[in-house]
Design a protein around this motif. Structure first.
Motif, PDB file in Angstrom:
ATOM      1  N   MET A  39       0.829  -1.212   0.000  1.00  0.00           N
ATOM      2  CA  MET A  39       0.000   0.000   0.000  1.00  0.00           C
ATOM      3  C   MET A  39       0.859   1.256   0.000  1.00  0.00           C
ATOM      4  O   MET A  39       0.528   2.250  -0.616  1.00  0.00           O
ATOM      5  N   SER A  40       2.015   1.212   0.673  1.00  0.00           N
ATOM      6  CA  SER A  40       2.858   2.407   0.762  1.00  0.00           C
ATOM      7  C   SER A  40       3.401   2.797  -0.604  1.00  0.00           C
ATOM      8  O   SER A  40       3.522   3.978  -0.919  1.00  0.00           O
ATOM      9  N   GLU A  41       3.716   1.776  -1.453  1.00  0.00           N
ATOM     10  CA  GLU A  41       4.223   2.085  -2.783  1.00  0.00           C
ATOM     11  C   GLU A  41       3.169   2.839  -3.599  1.00  0.00           C
ATOM     12  O   GLU A  41       3.490   3.677  -4.446  1.00  0.00           O
ATOM     13  N   LEU A  42       1.883   2.561  -3.340  1.00  0.00           N
ATOM     14  CA  LEU A  42       0.800   3.177  -4.106  1.00  0.00           C
ATOM     15  C   LEU A  42       0.634   4.654  -3.791  1.00  0.00           C
ATOM     16  O   LEU A  42      -0.170   5.335  -4.428  1.00  0.00           O
ATOM     17  N   LYS A  43       1.386   5.175  -2.820  1.00  0.00           N
ATOM     18  CA  LYS A  43       1.344   6.604  -2.505  1.00  0.00           C
ATOM     19  C   LYS A  43       2.319   7.412  -3.354  1.00  0.00           C
ATOM     20  O   LYS A  43       2.322   8.640  -3.285  1.00  0.00           O
ATOM     21  N   LEU A  44       3.145   6.745  -4.153  1.00  0.00           N
ATOM     22  CA  LEU A  44       4.172   7.452  -4.916  1.00  0.00           C
ATOM     23  C   LEU A  44       3.542   8.429  -5.915  1.00  0.00           C
ATOM     24  O   LEU A  44       2.551   8.099  -6.584  1.00  0.00           O
ATOM     25  N   PRO A  45       4.106   9.633  -6.025  1.00  0.00           N
ATOM     26  CA  PRO A  45       3.538  10.656  -6.925  1.00  0.00           C
ATOM     27  C   PRO A  45       3.400  10.206  -8.374  1.00  0.00           C
ATOM     28  O   PRO A  45       2.516  10.675  -9.084  1.00  0.00           O
ATOM     29  N   LYS A  46       4.259   9.282  -8.818  1.00  0.00           N
ATOM     30  CA  LYS A  46       4.212   8.875 -10.223  1.00  0.00           C
ATOM     31  C   LYS A  46       2.916   8.158 -10.581  1.00  0.00           C
ATOM     32  O   LYS A  46       2.602   7.981 -11.766  1.00  0.00           O
ATOM     33  N   TYR A  47       2.148   7.768  -9.577  1.00  0.00           N
ATOM     34  CA  TYR A  47       0.895   7.067  -9.833  1.00  0.00           C
ATOM     35  C   TYR A  47      -0.311   8.005  -9.897  1.00  0.00           C
ATOM     36  O   TYR A  47      -1.451   7.541  -9.990  1.00  0.00           O
ATOM     37  N   TYR A  48      -0.066   9.309  -9.833  1.00  0.00           N
ATOM     38  CA  TYR A  48      -1.182  10.259  -9.768  1.00  0.00           C
ATOM     39  C   TYR A  48      -1.002  11.392 -10.771  1.00  0.00           C
ATOM     40  O   TYR A  48       0.127  11.793 -11.091  1.00  0.00           O
ATOM     41  N   VAL A  49      -2.122  11.904 -11.232  1.00  0.00           N
ATOM     42  CA  VAL A  49      -2.158  13.066 -12.120  1.00  0.00           C
ATOM     43  C   VAL A  49      -2.590  14.271 -11.290  1.00  0.00           C
ATOM     44  O   VAL A  49      -3.476  14.167 -10.432  1.00  0.00           O
ATOM     45  N   ASN A  50      -1.974  15.417 -11.525  1.00  0.00           N
ATOM     46  CA  ASN A  50      -2.383  16.631 -10.830  1.00  0.00           C
ATOM     47  C   ASN A  50      -3.841  16.951 -11.137  1.00  0.00           C
ATOM     48  O   ASN A  50      -4.279  16.887 -12.283  1.00  0.00           O
ATOM     49  N   ARG A  51      -4.572  17.298 -10.108  1.00  0.00           N
ATOM     50  CA  ARG A  51      -6.007  17.553 -10.245  1.00  0.00           C
ATOM     51  C   ARG A  51      -6.300  18.654 -11.262  1.00  0.00           C
ATOM     52  O   ARG A  51      -7.208  18.529 -12.084  1.00  0.00           O
ATOM     53  N   GLU A  52      -5.559  19.747 -11.212  1.00  0.00           N
ATOM     54  CA  GLU A  52      -5.861  20.893 -12.079  1.00  0.00           C
ATOM     55  C   GLU A  52      -5.498  20.601 -13.532  1.00  0.00           C
ATOM     56  O   GLU A  52      -6.200  21.031 -14.454  1.00  0.00           O
ATOM     57  N   VAL A  53      -4.427  19.864 -13.738  1.00  0.00           N
ATOM     58  CA  VAL A  53      -4.067  19.450 -15.091  1.00  0.00           C
ATOM     59  C   VAL A  53      -5.176  18.567 -15.667  1.00  0.00           C
ATOM     60  O   VAL A  53      -5.567  18.697 -16.837  1.00  0.00           O
ATOM     61  N   SER A  54      -5.702  17.671 -14.831  1.00  0.00           N
ATOM     62  CA  SER A  54      -6.787  16.799 -15.268  1.00  0.00           C
ATOM     63  C   SER A  54      -8.042  17.607 -15.569  1.00  0.00           C
ATOM     64  O   SER A  54      -8.768  17.312 -16.534  1.00  0.00           O
ATOM     65  N   TRP A  55      -8.311  18.632 -14.756  1.00  0.00           N
ATOM     66  CA  TRP A  55      -9.491  19.460 -15.028  1.00  0.00           C
ATOM     67  C   TRP A  55      -9.353  20.176 -16.371  1.00  0.00           C
ATOM     68  O   TRP A  55     -10.311  20.241 -17.153  1.00  0.00           O
TER      69      TRP A  55
END
Length: 710
Positions: free
Chosen positions: A1-17
């Motif tokens: 679960m800790s690995e799933l917190k890495l930033p590379k797994y997420y898109v910035n909210r505003e960029v996505s908007w």
């Protein structure tokens, strides 16, 4: 679960908007859409972006000013986010004006509708506009000089203004600067006589500016539009004695928020530009110069002057179930549950549910939550009528609903004056749940009738937002809803609910449990799967649970209209997750949560998206669809949308949404499919009624005295 917190797994909210707003802009480009609808889509991108700047960009700027240094899920600090999205927004604004200048305006002109400029006008048109200026505009215009004794004036949020550089006739210097706000009293678009031509109000003002600056020569004038920070920071804690007064006070303060964005004409000189930007105290990176009409919402005003049905979507009226007309309303719902899919099913029965309850002498009480309502809401009128007839009417009006605060304060006051018990929301929480309860005496018992929905009780937006709603008299759901209102209006903390799930916390934990159950089924080799449809996915904890489900082998199908911070296609982490986004004629607004449950699917509807604010800081409801037929209908709705290959974009591994390659495939447009199905139902209903009338007209009637056919 800790690995799933890495930033590379997420898109910035505003960029996505911004990517979502790009999908709306694609609809403005799409020549398969009727021309006037394309213009509407372009105006929508402007309104979307304006609100985003006023709230989201403003919030990031506040974080930066106070030194907030916590990175987002994608690892970006507030300043880094501001830099990235300011540049991306600039690119999107350029694209908006490319669509306007290269596509929309030329196409309108080819169809006989033209936006004129001052230097293109005929002598007759100039004469008409001079009279218009003298009679309508000159009396209300207020030029404001800027010098040592007259500082730069306050300019209101979301206003169009004109900056002027002048030279006094007996001086060499051109240092004189003035501004004036473009009036709204005459509208944004002026129709030119005996033609389908129009001109913008700001161009009329600029054309005759000399009348306002006698003794001066106008060297330059430019149009600019400003937005301010419009976040409403309401301290609705125990130290706030009156939340209504606090909201009203903050509304006044909000109007004077910091300038967050300026859009200005591209031909503005550096001298005038620098003067304006310095006075407005806005960062250079949030000043955008454009080649064209400032503030694209002028298109909305123009379109109201154009009568061209062939250039619009064909008129559509939703199906009205004959079981849900006022005279049958309660008897029908008593017999079984009803599911409405708006706007394909008309919103009329929802309005009539409240109107019928208001008139029915057996109805004892009506309770309801209101988040956003229309400006002339028939539901508000019905609630007031019910109270005046002596019924117990209780309404929770969420006065913190963003940009509807003033409207909701007005309606809350109006309802109170009519004798309705009004609750102004809860401290620290927004009430976003959509629920109405009617308590009715029937023979020797009391029965509860309930409406639960995914969207607002707004009879106007219900015509172009897709939503789902449930009518039921189920005893357990009725008891749960009664408990909800006891929580909202009084002091109550029920031990459990029979069928409802409520946030804060309740919906989050319930969905976690359902995800874990699907993971267990997948690991045991049983049928497993998750199908969800909502507006935004930005809660990091929920994303991690979906990643875990994918790791466990659970197929996850998501239909998300807007923000998606999750990444797909990550080996062993999200390669079982597929994300679709549908942007079309109607705004996709319904929320569906479905779980395969070892081959016996469970289906839920909700007012909540998978955003932290919905799960932790709002009162939301999630409710089951128990009736097997209705459950299958919801799953069929999801399936039809999942198979859409016309208005769907699919999220790729690189984070980009791409349209489906339809080569070799038949076109499948889910919204058009639902419209066709609705029209088919209406035709079938009409044919049944006509057949019934024919039977009544031609069936033989027996003479009661002779027994012979007449």
């Amino acid at each position: 679960m800790s690995e799933l917190k890495l930033p590379k797994y997420y898109v910035n909210r505003e960029v996505s908007w911004l990517a979502f707003n790009d999908r709306v802009l694609e609809e403005a480009r799409d020549t398969q859409n009727p021309l006037l609808e394309r213009a509407k889509f372009l105006a929508i991108t402007q309104k979307n972006m304006d609100e985003w700047f006023m709230v989201r960009v403003a919030s990031l700027q506040q974080q930066f000013f106070v030194g907030h240094d916590k990175p987002d899920a994608a690892g970006l600090l507030p300043k880094e986010q501001l830099d990235i999205i300011s540049e991306a927004a600039g690119e999107q604004i350029k694209n908006q004006y490319q669509v306007l200048n290269r596509s929309i305006l030329p196409a309108l002109k080819r169809n006989g509708y033209e936006l004129k400029h001052a230097d293109d006008l005929s002598a007759e048109q100039l004469s008409f506009l001079k009279r218009f200026f003298d009679e309508e505009l000159l009396p209300v215009l207020t030029p404001m000089a800027i010098d040592s004794t007259r500082p730069f004036p306050f300019l209101a949020n979301d206003t169009l203004n004109i900056g002027v550089r002048l030279k006094k006739d007996d001086e060499k210097s051109e240092k004189h600067i003035a501004v004036l706000q473009v009036p709204t009293t005459s509208g944004r678009v002026i129709a030119l006589p005996e033609s389908n031509q129009v001109i913008l109000i700001e161009e009329v003002v600029q054309q005759f500016l000399d009348a306002l600056f006698q003794g001066y020569t106008i060297k330059e004038s430019t149009v600019f539009h400003i937005l301010r920070d419009m976040e409403l920071d309401v301290a609705d804690d125990e130290d706030t004695p009156n939340i209504l007064q606090e909201v009203q006070s903050k509304l006044q303060e909000r109007e004077r928020g910091r300038v967050i964005r300026v859009i200005v004409s591209a031909n503005t000189s550096k001298t005038l530009m620098n003067k304006l930007i310095k006075a407005l105290e806005v960062p250079d990176e949030r000043v955008y110069d454009v080649n064209g009409a400032i503030d694209l919402t002028f298109l909305d005003a123009w379109l109201k002057l154009i009568d061209a049905p062939t250039l619009e979507f064909s008129h559509f009226k939703g199906y009205e179930n004959p079981d849900l007309v006022p005279e049958k309303m309660f008897a029908s719902i008593k017999q079984r549950d009803y599911l409405l899919h708006h706007p394909y099913d008309t919103f009329k029965p929802v309005v009539q549910f409240i109107q019928t309850a208001a008139r029915d002498e057996n109805v004892l009480a009506i309770k309801m939550t209101l988040y956003r309502v229309s400006g002339n809401s028939p539901i508000i009128k019905a609630l007031a009528d019910a109270a005046q007839q002596g019924k117990q009417v209780t309404v929770l009006v969420e006065i913190k609903a963003r940009f509807d605060e003033e409207n909701n304060v007005h309606w809350a006051r109006e309802l109170e004056q009519k004798g309705v018990h009004v609750v102004y929301g809860l401290r620290g929480l927004k009430v976003h749940a959509k629920v109405a309860l009617v308590v009715r005496r029937e023979d020797d018992t009391i029965r509860r009738y309930v409406h639960l929905g995914t969207g607002n009780y707004n009879d106007v937006t219900a015509n172009f937002y897709t939503d789902l709603g449930l009518f039921t008299s189920d005893g357990e759901l009725g008891a749960d809803v009664a408990s909800i209102f006891n929580i909202l209006t009084g002091y109550s903390d029920p031990v459990y609910f029979h069928q409802l799930h409520m946030s804060p916390e309740g919906i989050r934990e319930f969905i976690y449990d359902k995800i874990h159950a699907e993971m267990a089924n997948a690991k045991a080799g049983k049928p497993a799967g998750i199908k969800m449809k909502f507006n935004s996915l930005s809660d990091e904890h929920m994303i991690r649970h979906l990643y875990e489900a994918s790791e466990a082998g659970v197929p996850v199908e998501l239909i998300v209209r807007g923000i998606v911070m999750l990444r797909v296609g990550i080996p062993k982490i999200s390669d079982k997750i597929e994300v679709h986004s549908i942007v079309g004629r109607f705004l996709e607004h319904s929320r569906i949560y479905s779980f395969e449950n070892d081959g016996d699917p469970e289906v839920y509807l909700s007012s909540a998206d998978l955003m932290t604010r919905n799960l932790d800081r709002r009162v939301e409801l999630l409710f089951p669809i128990k009736n097997l037929t209705l459950r299958q209908r919801v799953l069929s709705i999801f399936k039809t949308m999942w198979e859409d290959n016309v208005k769907t974009r699919v999220l790729q591994d690189d984070g980009v949404f791409e349209k489906i390659d339809r080569r070799g495939l038949s076109a499948s447009n889910s919204q058009e499919f639902f419209i066709a199905a609705s029209l088919a139902e209406q035709i079938e209903l009409q044919q049944r009624e006509e057949a019934l009338h024919r039977r009544r007209d031609f069936e033989p009637i027996n003479n009661p005295f002779t027994g012979e056919e007449v």
